[in-house]
Enzyme design. Structure first.
Site, mmCIF file in Angstrom:
data_model
loop_
_atom_site.group_PDB
_atom_site.id
_atom_site.type_symbol
_atom_site.label_atom_id
_atom_site.label_comp_id
_atom_site.label_asym_id
_atom_site.label_seq_id
_atom_site.Cartn_x
_atom_site.Cartn_y
_atom_site.Cartn_z
ATOM 1 N N SER A 1 0.816 -1.221 0.000
ATOM 2 C CA SER A 1 0.000 0.000 0.000
ATOM 3 C C SER A 1 0.850 1.273 0.000
ATOM 4 C CB SER A 1 -0.911 0.015 1.232
ATOM 5 O OG SER A 1 -1.597 1.253 1.282
ATOM 6 N N LYS B 1 -14.093 -4.242 2.301
ATOM 7 C CA LYS B 1 -15.000 -3.100 2.086
ATOM 8 C C LYS B 1 -16.478 -3.443 2.317
ATOM 9 C CE LYS B 1 -11.982 -0.743 -1.211
ATOM 10 N NZ LYS B 1 -11.898 0.040 -2.451
ATOM 11 N N ASP C 1 -14.127 6.415 -2.848
ATOM 12 C CA ASP C 1 -13.546 5.973 -4.128
ATOM 13 C C ASP C 1 -14.206 6.668 -5.322
ATOM 14 O OD1 ASP C 1 -11.640 4.152 -3.135
ATOM 15 O OD2 ASP C 1 -13.115 2.544 -3.004
ATOM 16 N N THR D 1 -20.093 -9.491 -19.147
ATOM 17 C CA THR D 1 -21.303 -10.185 -18.701
ATOM 18 C C THR D 1 -22.391 -9.119 -18.592
ATOM 19 O OG1 THR D 1 -19.772 -11.386 -17.288
ATOM 20 C CG2 THR D 1 -22.107 -11.865 -16.978
HETATM 21 P P1 ATR Z 1 -13.483 -4.208 -9.223
HETATM 22 O O1 ATR Z 1 -13.987 -4.126 -7.801
HETATM 23 O O2 ATR Z 1 -12.053 -3.804 -9.378
HETATM 24 O O3 ATR Z 1 -14.382 -3.501 -10.185
HETATM 25 P P2 ATR Z 1 -14.631 -6.772 -9.944
HETATM 26 O O4 ATR Z 1 -15.826 -6.499 -9.109
HETATM 27 O O5 ATR Z 1 -14.025 -8.132 -9.919
HETATM 28 O O6 ATR Z 1 -13.446 -5.775 -9.576
HETATM 29 O O7 ATR Z 1 -14.973 -6.376 -11.476
HETATM 30 C C1 ATR Z 1 -14.083 -6.545 -12.520
HETATM 31 C C2 ATR Z 1 -14.681 -5.972 -13.807
HETATM 32 O O8 ATR Z 1 -13.733 -6.130 -14.866
HETATM 33 C C3 ATR Z 1 -15.936 -6.674 -14.269
HETATM 34 O O9 ATR Z 1 -16.730 -5.751 -14.972
HETATM 35 C C4 ATR Z 1 -15.380 -7.742 -15.224
HETATM 36 O O10 ATR Z 1 -16.292 -8.224 -16.180
HETATM 37 P P3 ATR Z 1 -17.310 -9.453 -15.804
HETATM 38 O O11 ATR Z 1 -18.372 -8.875 -14.923
HETATM 39 O O12 ATR Z 1 -17.835 -9.889 -17.113
HETATM 40 O O13 ATR Z 1 -16.457 -10.489 -15.111
HETATM 41 C C5 ATR Z 1 -14.293 -6.937 -15.894
HETATM 42 N N1 ATR Z 1 -13.226 -7.748 -16.488
HETATM 43 C C6 ATR Z 1 -12.213 -8.371 -15.835
HETATM 44 N N2 ATR Z 1 -11.397 -9.007 -16.719
HETATM 45 C C7 ATR Z 1 -11.917 -8.779 -17.955
HETATM 46 C C8 ATR Z 1 -11.533 -9.147 -19.302
HETATM 47 N N3 ATR Z 1 -10.445 -9.900 -19.517
HETATM 48 N N4 ATR Z 1 -12.294 -8.705 -20.322
HETATM 49 C C9 ATR Z 1 -13.393 -7.941 -20.092
HETATM 50 N N5 ATR Z 1 -13.800 -7.557 -18.859
HETATM 51 C C10 ATR Z 1 -13.082 -7.969 -17.813
#
Ligand code: ATR
Length: 290
Positions: free
Chosen positions: A27, A78, A114, A165
């Site tokens: 951190s 969180k 954030d 998704t």
């Molecule tokens: P954070 O709290 O950092 O937002 P998270 O809740 O795990 O982390 O969300 C990650 C986001 O990045 C999601 O929108 C995820 O898409 P999915 O909901 O379809 O999983 C997206 N994401 C992560 N890797 C990805 C990839 N290789 N291509 C497209 N979207 C990705």
């Protein structure tokens, strides 16, 4: 406060602050926040605590017992922390996550800085007025949620949430007010069209983060010249998405500002004083470039 040879002295009035997470040793918050205390002459000290899900309740009791004034909360706590504080700010409640605790004479209040930190950074570093803007947000995870919540308060024309998704984008759009709030959920296949029309495109996914530095969530060439490309990622400071966007004549905004300003808001909630943002940025940048 007490000074000795230009250094801050920890004495019997020093107020305690800290950040908790698992892992936590990476951190940058302690160096950033201690610089902020030094810069403003506030007699505070900020440390990093490695707290697990098992030790989180005991930590919160420790905060009460020791009178720790402020805590930043990072991954993975969180959500769990929300059950342990006494009160949750309306914004944090709507976002469904707490990243900052203020200890008000024993009453622990949870906030989320954030999303508002991100928006303050976007406004100060890239686009001062978000009213009437067409915004595309890529990703529908936890980070996206806080950002969309904060963006909506700036009265943009529209916010489209795209996600691999699409159901997750739909759920997020619905839970924050849906079409009446100007929110639309779109599948990634429609990104090209929406980005071509957008004033600001924001990447909240991990696509392009170290070590996958060559990847971009979209072809930045889809965007209009002059539009703002914004990336939450700050490792690397300049992602593939931002490099491509700059080559296409877009303005760019990196993720470091979000980190700085989420800390700036926390500092301001704890101390009631304006955060020394430039000094904080300088310290974090220096530590990244070592
Ligand atoms: P954070 O709290 O950092 O937002 P998270 O809740 O795990 O982390 O969300 C990650 C986001 O990045 C999601 O929108 C995820 O898409 P999915 O909901 O379809 O999983 C997206 N994401 C992560 N890797 C990805 C990839 N290789 N291509 C497209 N979207 C990705």
């Amino acid at each position: 406060m007490a000074e000795h040879g230009g250094n801050q002295v920890v004495d019997s009035h020093t107020v305690l602050y800290g950040v908790i997470g698992d892992p936590i040793r990476h951190s940058k918050s302690p160096i950033m926040m201690n610089r902020a205390f030094r810069e403003t002459g506030i007699n505070g000290v900020y440390a990093a605590f490695h707290i697990t899900s098992e030790t989180l309740p005991a930590f919160v009791e420790g905060v009460r017992a020791m009178g720790i004034r402020g805590v930043n909360v990072t991954i993975p706590h969180k959500l769990q922390i929300m059950e342990l504080v006494d009160e949750i700010d309306a914004g944090a409640l709507a976002i469904g996550a707490v990243n900052t605790i203020v200890n008000d004479n024993g009453k622990l209040v949870g906030y989320n800085t954030d999303g508002i930190g991100y928006v303050r950074s976007l406004k100060e570093e890239a686009e001062p007025d978000l009213a009437g803007k067409r915004i595309v947000v890529i990703g529908a995870g936890g980070a996206s949620r806080g950002i969309v919540y904060a963006l909506l308060r700036e009265k943009p024309d529209s916010v489209a949430i795209a996600n691999r998704t699409v159901e997750r984008a739909e759920e997020l759009a619905e839970s924050l007010g849906g079409a009446t709030a100007g929110l639309t959920a779109i599948p990634n296949e429609k990104l090209r069209d929406w980005c071509g029309d957008a004033d600001i495109v924001i990447n909240t996914t991990s696509v392009g983060m170290y070590p996958n530095v060559g990847l971009s969530p979209i072809e930045a060439g889809w965007m209009k010249p002059g539009a703002v490309a914004s990336d939450l990622i700050y490792n690397p400071l300049r992602t593939e998405f931002l490099l491509q966007a700059e080559a296409s004549g877009c303005r760019t905004h990196g993720g470091l500002g979000m980190f700085i300003y989420q800390g700036a808001y926390a500092f301001e909630y704890w101390t009631g004083q304006a955060a020394p943002v430039e000094a904080m940025r300088e310290t974090v940048l220096a530590s990244l470039q070592v």
